[in-house]
Motif scaffolding. Structure first.
Motif, PDB file in Angstrom:
ATOM      1  N   ILE A 165       0.845  -1.201   0.000  1.00 12.15           N
ATOM      2  CA  ILE A 165       0.000   0.000   0.000  1.00 12.15           C
ATOM      3  C   ILE A 165       0.878   1.249   0.000  1.00 12.15           C
ATOM      4  CG2 ILE A 165      -1.553   1.363   1.462  1.00 12.15           C
ATOM      5  CD1 ILE A 165      -2.935  -1.329   2.166  1.00 12.15           C
ATOM      6  N   GLN A 166       1.934   1.216   0.790  1.00  9.71           N
ATOM      7  CA  GLN A 166       2.833   2.365   0.832  1.00  9.71           C
ATOM      8  C   GLN A 166       3.514   2.584  -0.521  1.00  9.71           C
ATOM      9  OE1 GLN A 166       6.118   2.005   3.527  1.00  9.71           O
ATOM     10  NE2 GLN A 166       6.805   4.086   3.135  1.00  9.71           N
ATOM     11  N   GLY A 167       4.013   1.516  -1.107  1.00 11.44           N
ATOM     12  CA  GLY A 167       4.679   1.639  -2.407  1.00 11.44           C
ATOM     13  C   GLY A 167       3.732   2.109  -3.499  1.00 11.44           C
ATOM     14  N   LEU A 222       1.503   6.481  -7.135  1.00 12.18           N
ATOM     15  CA  LEU A 222       0.326   7.254  -7.535  1.00 12.18           C
ATOM     16  C   LEU A 222       0.463   8.747  -7.250  1.00 12.18           C
ATOM     17  CD1 LEU A 222      -2.512   4.827  -6.380  1.00 12.18           C
ATOM     18  CD2 LEU A 222      -1.691   5.237  -8.714  1.00 12.18           C
ATOM     19  N   VAL A 223       1.224   9.103  -6.250  1.00 21.42           N
ATOM     20  CA  VAL A 223       1.332  10.515  -5.852  1.00 21.42           C
ATOM     21  C   VAL A 223       2.497  11.229  -6.533  1.00 21.42           C
ATOM     22  CG1 VAL A 223       1.780  12.028  -3.873  1.00 21.42           C
ATOM     23  CG2 VAL A 223       0.145  10.168  -3.671  1.00 21.42           C
ATOM     24  N   ALA A 224       3.541  10.502  -6.897  1.00 23.24           N
ATOM     25  CA  ALA A 224       4.773  11.137  -7.386  1.00 23.24           C
ATOM     26  C   ALA A 224       4.551  12.049  -8.590  1.00 23.24           C
ATOM     27  CB  ALA A 224       5.805  10.069  -7.716  1.00 23.24           C
ATOM     28  N   LEU A 268      -2.891   1.566  10.454  1.00 28.59           N
ATOM     29  CA  LEU A 268      -1.495   1.519  10.024  1.00 28.59           C
ATOM     30  C   LEU A 268      -1.384   1.500   8.509  1.00 28.59           C
ATOM     31  CD1 LEU A 268      -0.020  -0.871  12.708  1.00 28.59           C
ATOM     32  CD2 LEU A 268       0.573   1.528  12.351  1.00 28.59           C
ATOM     33  N   CYS A 269      -2.294   0.809   7.835  1.00 29.75           N
ATOM     34  CA  CYS A 269      -2.295   0.827   6.364  1.00 29.75           C
ATOM     35  C   CYS A 269      -2.581   2.235   5.854  1.00 29.75           C
ATOM     36  CB  CYS A 269      -3.323  -0.163   5.820  1.00 29.75           C
ATOM     37  SG  CYS A 269      -2.814  -1.879   5.969  1.00 29.75           S
ATOM     38  N   LEU A 322      -0.339   7.288   3.556  1.00 28.88           N
ATOM     39  CA  LEU A 322       0.026   8.699   3.690  1.00 28.88           C
ATOM     40  C   LEU A 322       1.538   8.884   3.634  1.00 28.88           C
ATOM     41  CD1 LEU A 322      -2.493   9.873   6.421  1.00 28.88           C
ATOM     42  CD2 LEU A 322      -2.528  10.423   3.986  1.00 28.88           C
ATOM     43  N   TRP A 323       2.292   7.975   4.267  1.00 30.82           N
ATOM     44  CA  TRP A 323       3.753   8.063   4.196  1.00 30.82           C
ATOM     45  C   TRP A 323       4.214   7.889   2.759  1.00 30.82           C
ATOM     46  CZ3 TRP A 323       6.674  10.402   7.362  1.00 30.82           C
ATOM     47  CH2 TRP A 323       6.459  10.359   8.738  1.00 30.82           C
ATOM     48  N   GLY A 324       3.565   6.997   2.030  1.00 27.62           N
ATOM     49  CA  GLY A 324       3.920   6.818   0.628  1.00 27.62           C
ATOM     50  C   GLY A 324       3.699   8.094  -0.174  1.00 27.62           C
ATOM     51  N   GLY A 325       2.657   8.815   0.147  1.00 25.55           N
ATOM     52  CA  GLY A 325       2.381  10.073  -0.517  1.00 25.55           C
ATOM     53  C   GLY A 325       3.258  11.215  -0.046  1.00 25.55           C
ATOM     54  N   TYR A 326       3.843  11.052   1.110  1.00 22.05           N
ATOM     55  CA  TYR A 326       4.668  12.111   1.683  1.00 22.05           C
ATOM     56  C   TYR A 326       6.075  12.032   1.124  1.00 22.05           C
ATOM     57  CZ  TYR A 326       7.047  14.969   5.178  1.00 22.05           C
ATOM     58  OH  TYR A 326       7.796  15.918   5.809  1.00 22.05           O
TER      59      TYR A 326
END
Length: 119
Positions: free
Chosen positions: A50-52, A57-59, A109-110, A115-119
């Motif tokens: 999910i993070q990856g 998707l956000v980059a 946590l997911c 959110l961390w992936g988007g950050y």
């Protein structure tokens, strides 16, 4: 220090909290915690995936729309708010363990990893 600029103080606080939260998930501690929480390698992989996925998707939209479209200053403000929300959700999911079920904590946590992936 009393003469320290307000923005410098906020930046130092944010950096401390962001580093603390990142330290939990980036150095395999969170993977171990997720395994203890769920007893499933699949669920650990799902959470990390999910993070990856969020990073991918956000980059592009963040780089093209935010930085080029609305400017650096507004992008940094949005990133700061996003980071504070991310830190808060991560800490909430990790520290409030008695009120929620395992599934609820895993879902939080997911969400934090997304959110961390988007950050």
């Amino acid at each position: 220090h009393p003469s320290m600029n307000h923005n410098v103080k906020l930046s130092l606080i944010f950096t401390f909290l962001a580093g603390t939260s990142r330290g939990v998930w980036a150095f395999s501690v969170l993977s171990g915690y997720l395994y203890v929480l769920t007893s499933s390698n699949f669920m650990v992989g799902l959470a990390e995936g999910i993070q990856g996925t969020a990073q991918v998707l956000v980059a592009l939209p963040a780089g093209v729309y935010l930085t080029d479209g609305i400017g650096r200053d507004k992008t940094l403000k949005i990133a700061g708010i996003w980071g504070l929300v991310t830190i808060s959700l991560t800490l909430l999911a990790l520290l409030v363990t008695t009120k929620w079920s395992v599934d609820a904590r895993f879902a939080m946590l997911c969400g934090a990893l997304a959110l961390w992936g988007g950050y």
